[in-house]
Design a protein around this motif. Sequence first.
Motif, PDB file in Angstrom:
ATOM      1  N   ASN A   1       0.814  -1.212   0.000  1.00 24.97           N
ATOM      2  CA  ASN A   1       0.000   0.000   0.000  1.00 24.97           C
ATOM      3  C   ASN A   1       0.855   1.272   0.000  1.00 24.97           C
ATOM      4  OD1 ASN A   1      -2.548  -1.333   0.083  1.00 24.97           O
ATOM      5  ND2 ASN A   1      -2.177  -1.768   2.266  1.00 24.97           N
ATOM      6  N   ALA A   2       1.723   1.365  -0.954  1.00 24.05           N
ATOM      7  CA  ALA A   2       2.526   2.574  -1.104  1.00 24.05           C
ATOM      8  C   ALA A   2       1.629   3.760  -1.413  1.00 24.05           C
ATOM      9  CB  ALA A   2       3.544   2.377  -2.222  1.00 24.05           C
ATOM     10  N   ASP A   3       2.167   4.926  -1.287  1.00 27.44           N
ATOM     11  CA  ASP A   3       1.401   6.153  -1.495  1.00 27.44           C
ATOM     12  C   ASP A   3       0.738   6.139  -2.868  1.00 27.44           C
ATOM     13  OD1 ASP A   3       0.969   9.068  -2.284  1.00 27.44           O
ATOM     14  OD2 ASP A   3       1.600   9.280  -0.198  1.00 27.44           O
ATOM     15  N   ASP A   4      -0.538   6.538  -2.934  1.00 24.94           N
ATOM     16  CA  ASP A   4      -1.300   6.519  -4.192  1.00 24.94           C
ATOM     17  C   ASP A   4      -0.661   7.372  -5.276  1.00 24.94           C
ATOM     18  OD1 ASP A   4      -3.150   4.821  -3.110  1.00 24.94           O
ATOM     19  OD2 ASP A   4      -4.587   6.410  -2.580  1.00 24.94           O
TER      20      ASP A   4
ATOM     21  N   PRO B   1      -2.623   6.485 -12.443  1.00 24.77           N
ATOM     22  CA  PRO B   1      -4.063   6.458 -12.167  1.00 24.77           C
ATOM     23  C   PRO B   1      -4.782   5.451 -13.068  1.00 24.77           C
ATOM     24  CG  PRO B   1      -3.272   8.716 -12.319  1.00 24.77           C
ATOM     25  CD  PRO B   1      -2.151   7.840 -12.778  1.00 24.77           C
ATOM     26  N   GLY B   2      -5.717   4.711 -12.483  1.00 26.08           N
ATOM     27  CA  GLY B   2      -6.554   3.805 -13.253  1.00 26.08           C
ATOM     28  C   GLY B   2      -6.009   2.403 -13.401  1.00 26.08           C
ATOM     29  N   THR B   3      -4.789   2.140 -12.963  1.00 26.58           N
ATOM     30  CA  THR B   3      -4.222   0.786 -13.081  1.00 26.58           C
ATOM     31  C   THR B   3      -4.574  -0.027 -11.844  1.00 26.58           C
ATOM     32  OG1 THR B   3      -2.120   1.485 -12.116  1.00 26.58           O
ATOM     33  CG2 THR B   3      -2.317   1.558 -14.510  1.00 26.58           C
ATOM     34  N   SER B   4      -4.652  -1.341 -12.009  1.00 26.87           N
ATOM     35  CA  SER B   4      -4.993  -2.218 -10.886  1.00 26.87           C
ATOM     36  C   SER B   4      -4.516  -3.634 -11.175  1.00 26.87           C
ATOM     37  CB  SER B   4      -6.507  -2.232 -10.638  1.00 26.87           C
ATOM     38  OG  SER B   4      -7.194  -2.707 -11.788  1.00 26.87           O
ATOM     39  N   ASN B   5      -4.483  -4.440 -10.120  1.00 24.45           N
ATOM     40  CA  ASN B   5      -4.186  -5.883 -10.163  1.00 24.45           C
ATOM     41  C   ASN B   5      -2.894  -6.254 -10.879  1.00 24.45           C
ATOM     42  OD1 ASN B   5      -6.581  -6.535  -8.753  1.00 24.45           O
ATOM     43  ND2 ASN B   5      -7.754  -6.387 -10.663  1.00 24.45           N
ATOM     44  N   PRO B   6      -1.736  -5.840 -10.438  1.00 19.02           N
ATOM     45  CA  PRO B   6      -1.527  -4.802  -9.418  1.00 19.02           C
ATOM     46  C   PRO B   6      -1.476  -3.430 -10.055  1.00 19.02           C
ATOM     47  CG  PRO B   6       0.571  -5.731 -10.013  1.00 19.02           C
ATOM     48  CD  PRO B   6      -0.442  -6.440 -10.843  1.00 19.02           C
ATOM     49  N   ARG B   7      -1.505  -2.413  -9.203  1.00 17.98           N
ATOM     50  CA  ARG B   7      -1.311  -1.058  -9.711  1.00 17.98           C
ATOM     51  C   ARG B   7       0.128  -0.904 -10.215  1.00 17.98           C
ATOM     52  NH1 ARG B   7      -2.988   2.652  -4.819  1.00 17.98           N
ATOM     53  NH2 ARG B   7      -1.947   0.963  -3.694  1.00 17.98           N
ATOM     54  N   GLN B   8       0.308  -0.016 -11.171  1.00 12.46           N
ATOM     55  CA  GLN B   8       1.626   0.147 -11.789  1.00 12.46           C
ATOM     56  C   GLN B   8       2.237   1.475 -11.367  1.00 12.46           C
ATOM     57  OE1 GLN B   8       1.330  -0.366 -16.012  1.00 12.46           O
ATOM     58  NE2 GLN B   8       0.215  -2.307 -15.854  1.00 12.46           N
ATOM     59  N   LEU B   9       3.505   1.385 -10.964  1.00 12.75           N
ATOM     60  CA  LEU B   9       4.214   2.577 -10.514  1.00 12.75           C
ATOM     61  C   LEU B   9       4.515   3.509 -11.682  1.00 12.75           C
ATOM     62  CD1 LEU B   9       6.783   0.858  -8.120  1.00 12.75           C
ATOM     63  CD2 LEU B   9       4.924   2.379  -7.415  1.00 12.75           C
ATOM     64  N   ILE B  10       4.553   4.799 -11.398  1.00  7.14           N
ATOM     65  CA  ILE B  10       4.924   5.784 -12.408  1.00  7.14           C
ATOM     66  C   ILE B  10       6.442   5.697 -12.621  1.00  7.14           C
ATOM     67  CG2 ILE B  10       5.016   8.252 -12.968  1.00  7.14           C
ATOM     68  CD1 ILE B  10       2.583   8.626 -11.142  1.00  7.14           C
ATOM     69  N   ILE B  11       6.813   5.628 -13.892  1.00  6.16           N
ATOM     70  CA  ILE B  11       8.238   5.623 -14.225  1.00  6.16           C
ATOM     71  C   ILE B  11       8.631   7.067 -14.602  1.00  6.16           C
ATOM     72  CG2 ILE B  11       9.996   4.722 -15.797  1.00  6.16           C
ATOM     73  CD1 ILE B  11       8.211   2.306 -16.271  1.00  6.16           C
ATOM     74  N   ASP B  12       9.468   7.689 -13.883  1.00  6.17           N
ATOM     75  CA  ASP B  12      10.544   7.234 -13.046  1.00  6.17           C
ATOM     76  C   ASP B  12      10.313   7.709 -11.601  1.00  6.17           C
ATOM     77  OD1 ASP B  12      13.296   6.104 -12.855  1.00  6.17           O
ATOM     78  OD2 ASP B  12      13.944   8.175 -12.710  1.00  6.17           O
ATOM     79  N   SER B  13       9.361   8.656 -11.431  1.00  7.51           N
ATOM     80  CA  SER B  13       9.176   9.272 -10.115  1.00  7.51           C
ATOM     81  C   SER B  13       8.600   8.274  -9.114  1.00  7.51           C
ATOM     82  CB  SER B  13       8.250  10.492 -10.238  1.00  7.51           C
ATOM     83  OG  SER B  13       6.978  10.102 -10.760  1.00  7.51           O
ATOM     84  N   GLY B  14       7.607   7.483  -9.530  1.00  4.72           N
ATOM     85  CA  GLY B  14       6.981   6.536  -8.612  1.00  4.72           C
ATOM     86  C   GLY B  14       7.919   5.430  -8.185  1.00  4.72           C
ATOM     87  N   THR B  15       8.673   4.884  -9.119  1.00  9.08           N
ATOM     88  CA  THR B  15       9.609   3.812  -8.774  1.00  9.08           C
ATOM     89  C   THR B  15      10.690   4.321  -7.833  1.00  9.08           C
ATOM     90  OG1 THR B  15      10.840   4.316 -10.805  1.00  9.08           O
ATOM     91  CG2 THR B  15       9.223   2.531 -10.908  1.00  9.08           C
TER      92      THR B  15
END
Length: 858
Positions: A555-558, A563-577
Amino acid sequence: MRNTVTKIGLFILSGIVISACNSVKRVPDSKKLLTKNEIYVNEKRDKSEALTNLLYQKPNGKLLGYPLRLNMYNLANLKHDSTYQAKFTGNPNKYRRMSKILSAKQVNRLGQSFWYAGIHNFLRDTGEPPVIIDTTSTQKSANRLTAWHVNNGYFNAKTRFEVDSVKAKKAKIRYLVETGKAFFLDTVRTTIQTPALDSMYKARASASFLKPGKQYRTADFDAERGRITTHFRNNGAYHFQQNYINFDVDTLNGGQRANVNLKINDYTYREGDSTHTEHFRIFKISEVNIFTDYDPKLGKAEATQDTTKTVYRNFNLISRNKLKYRPRAITDAVFINKDNLFADFRTTLTTRYLSNLRIFNYPTIQYEIDKRDPLSKSLIANVYLTPRDKYSFGYSLDFTHSNIQDFGISGTTSFTIRNIFNGAETFDIAARGNIGSSRDLANPDDTFFNVIEYGIDMKINFPRIFMFFNTEKIIPKSMIPSTTISMGFAKQQNIGLDKENFTGAMTYTWTPKRNHSARFDLFNIQYVKNLNTANYFNVYESSYRTLSALADVYNADDSYFIPGTSNPRQLIIDSGTNAFINDAVGANPTLPMDAGDRRTVNSINERRRRLSENNLIFASSFTFSRTTKADINDEGFYAFKTKVESAGNFLSLLSSVSNEPKNQNNRNTIFELEYSQYIKGELEYIKHWDLRRKKVLALRSFVGIAIPYGNADNIPFSRSYFAGGSNDNRAWQSYSLGPGRLPAFNDFNEANLKIAASAEFRFNVFGKLNGALFADAGNIWNVLDNIEDERAVFTGLKSLEDTALGTGFGLRYDFNFFVVRLDFGFKTYNPAEEEGKKWFRNYNFGHSVVNIGINYPF
């Protein structure tokens, strides 16, 4: 179209199966199909290839015990023209109707179509006619068997044969050889009329192939002829030939003993209508002429007129115009020296060296008796050299497909300047480029050609060792030494992390002995600069999916997710990762995680750091190889290769002397660049056994290890090892095996230790189509580096339990100048599977790996 091909294949297969019940379909009633040859020597069965290869007639070939080609031939209609014509004999109205629709000419041409003629021509040409027993050929085979045994000392050998019917129209032939007692050499004496040759022979008599007590073998007599001829002609006997050697063999003393008298008569030659005989003369070289710009289109008299002669170290360099070469550059390649004895080996060595210069066509070397010598014991050596064009231009264009690009067009242009500094040097410059199309995430643009790569390479070759001291005593010119200085630059766009690659090298090569080669890289520099490191997780998708799945689980920060990804949610490249990695394994981790998952994130981050950092490699290496392969058709040989490479020591010395500051990773730098430091060693051994009849057993073994030290705790990606692929373990795709018993965790799995072994049995199916059964074993591991996962680390002999095994079969088609290879690999033992599921898991075509390659893997 696919249905048509399928129907044709099923038709041929069904016909072959049906015809298998009637393999004697084309055997006449009064004849027999040869099913088997049996050879008995003194009542004992002998299956050796040496004897079976002597037989004129052999049974039809079989594929895994099945006479495929014979049954294909039996399926063919050998009189398809008559069959087609007979179609209209009883029905002329049908012919007239078809002629109105198609025209008479087209109807007649139907008889040559695939259905009426082509398929039968294919079956006839691909198939094999039945081998029908022929008494004349059988008697010739028996005579051959007798002669073979006589040539091996069984002078009283006799051979008879029996034809044994096994079924209707089928029979086997049994050859019965009675050898009698073998004869052995008793006394070996010589009668050599030329005193000089007699002395020369006695000086090397201990090397003779003919020794008292050895069994008589004709092959030994042939080998002795060759040995004597080579010895004499390498020591001045210019006129000597093998036909001057004769052997008198006396077997009349009984007791199966043979007395041998080796006879060498004097030199005989014709002069006009008279024949003269005299002792062989021992010739010396009185003069060496080198024609540096000989034109073979002109006669020798015309081509050698109006020339200029340059004398250099007892060599005469003759040119039609001004000499275009520094004299030493040419004379260093000539091993025929004034006052030396005539020697064939010097002629051969000179030819090899001159050809290796790449500035001349194949040289011609001729000798003539020097008429100025009153004793007629001197030779003039004439070396004729035809220069190749000083400038040459080449280009190539290829269409490519790879795992990086779906479609690509690559081109290369090259420009060569020969004798650039008048010292027989060769300068090459080549420009290369590639544009391609990729649907990879790393290339999201809509343009079709979204992949670009280009580069330039320059190379200059010197036909000598370029060193600050004289190396002649260490590496004499007879070893054909050369020095190559090269440099290059390449750039990629929308390929991986987009790299700039700078290379430079200074390489020495020489051949210590025939079929031996040595290479010393004084330095080999590579600088790899990654231009688009933010694209890492678009390229290494397996790491990205694992990271996204863990971020979703914990449950990392939303704001880290798309946005809109699921099962699993996908991290934003490069800031989210980057944000999730910092929360998990940063200096102050804030995300509570299981210890194992935290190690996984740390491993992904460490791998990203290593693969996205710039690499500076300054290495030196030595490579030595040896092979016993005589030519391209030699299938019974071995090859050995070893390499030692060291990197970073010179830069470490420079860094310490210059007091360069350490970087943020606490690593030493040179010119503010972190450099790699390691030691690397490799051993490879290949062995082929020629089993005759186009059957070969080939083995390959390889061990390689690279150990980081000093300024590094891991090996650069470009210097590490991977497993899998068409030339490695063919049951896994490239980079998808290992390390150790780890599953295919990354897109490009690599490590710093590799152990591999392969075995392949090759055989002919028919014509130029060959088959193979293979087994590939091996894996990669991490050792003495910064990887701590015990599943990937080699800890000792117990780690060999993680050796993967792949087996399979393949087909190869020989186009003479190259071989196209198709291999099917199956995972026989997969160390990455759970206990109890490692052997023969998913062992089927659905999970097989198909490899397409050019030429054999080893």
